[in-house]
Design a protein around this motif. Structure first.
Motif, short mmCIF file in Angstrom:
data_model
loop_
_atom_site.label_atom_id
_atom_site.label_comp_id
_atom_site.label_asym_id
_atom_site.label_seq_id
_atom_site.Cartn_x
_atom_site.Cartn_y
_atom_site.Cartn_z
N SER A 198 0.83 -1.21 0.00
CA SER A 198 0.00 0.00 0.00
C SER A 198 0.86 1.26 0.00
O SER A 198 0.54 2.24 -0.66
CB SER A 198 -0.97 0.01 1.17
N LEU A 199 1.99 1.21 0.72
CA LEU A 199 2.91 2.35 0.70
C LEU A 199 3.53 2.54 -0.69
O LEU A 199 3.64 3.67 -1.17
CB LEU A 199 4.01 2.16 1.74
N ILE A 200 3.92 1.46 -1.32
CA ILE A 200 4.51 1.54 -2.65
C ILE A 200 3.49 2.08 -3.65
O ILE A 200 3.79 2.95 -4.47
CB ILE A 200 5.05 0.17 -3.08
N LEU A 201 2.26 1.57 -3.59
CA LEU A 201 1.23 2.04 -4.52
C LEU A 201 0.88 3.50 -4.27
O LEU A 201 0.61 4.25 -5.22
CB LEU A 201 -0.02 1.16 -4.41
N LEU A 202 0.90 3.93 -3.02
CA LEU A 202 0.64 5.33 -2.72
C LEU A 202 1.73 6.21 -3.31
O LEU A 202 1.44 7.23 -3.95
CB LEU A 202 0.55 5.53 -1.20
N LEU A 203 2.99 5.83 -3.13
CA LEU A 203 4.10 6.60 -3.71
C LEU A 203 4.06 6.57 -5.23
O LEU A 203 4.37 7.57 -5.89
CB LEU A 203 5.44 6.08 -3.19
N TRP A 204 3.66 5.42 -5.81
CA TRP A 204 3.55 5.31 -7.26
C TRP A 204 2.48 6.27 -7.76
O TRP A 204 2.66 6.96 -8.74
CB TRP A 204 3.22 3.87 -7.61
N ARG A 205 1.36 6.30 -7.07
CA ARG A 205 0.26 7.18 -7.46
C ARG A 205 0.65 8.65 -7.37
O ARG A 205 0.24 9.47 -8.19
CB ARG A 205 -0.96 6.89 -6.59
N LEU A 206 1.46 8.98 -6.36
CA LEU A 206 1.91 10.35 -6.20
C LEU A 206 3.00 10.73 -7.20
O LEU A 206 3.35 11.89 -7.33
CB LEU A 206 2.42 10.58 -4.77
N GLY A 207 3.54 9.73 -7.87
CA GLY A 207 4.55 9.99 -8.89
C GLY A 207 5.97 10.04 -8.36
O GLY A 207 6.85 10.64 -8.97
N MET A 208 6.21 9.43 -7.25
CA MET A 208 7.55 9.45 -6.67
C MET A 208 8.32 8.21 -7.04
O MET A 208 7.89 7.20 -7.27
CB MET A 208 7.48 9.57 -5.16
#
Length: 71
Positions: A61-71
């Protein structure tokens, strides 16, 4: 000339587009990765590996959140 190119790029990013161009990235890949990861972690939990499955869900979930934010 470079500043004009950057300004044009910035304007295009702010313009809402209703139609996506072919080959443009969308959210379908993210959805497939999130589904596969959630199913894998749920399978681990169902097999009795609750700590490992829970850790996988938290990390994914942390990885997907960062992916969604574009980081």
């Amino acid at each position: 000339m470079r500043a004009e190119d950057d300004f044009g790029l910035w304007e295009r990013e702010l313009e809402p587009r209703l139609v996506r161009e072919p080959g443009e990235p969308g959210g379908r890949g993210m959805l497939l990765v999130a589904t596969a990861t959630a199913l894998g972690c749920a399978a681990l939990i169902a097999l009795g590996e609750v700590p490992l499955g829970s850790a996988g869900l938290v990390l994914s979930s942390l990885i997907l959140l960062l992916w969604r934010l574009g980081m």
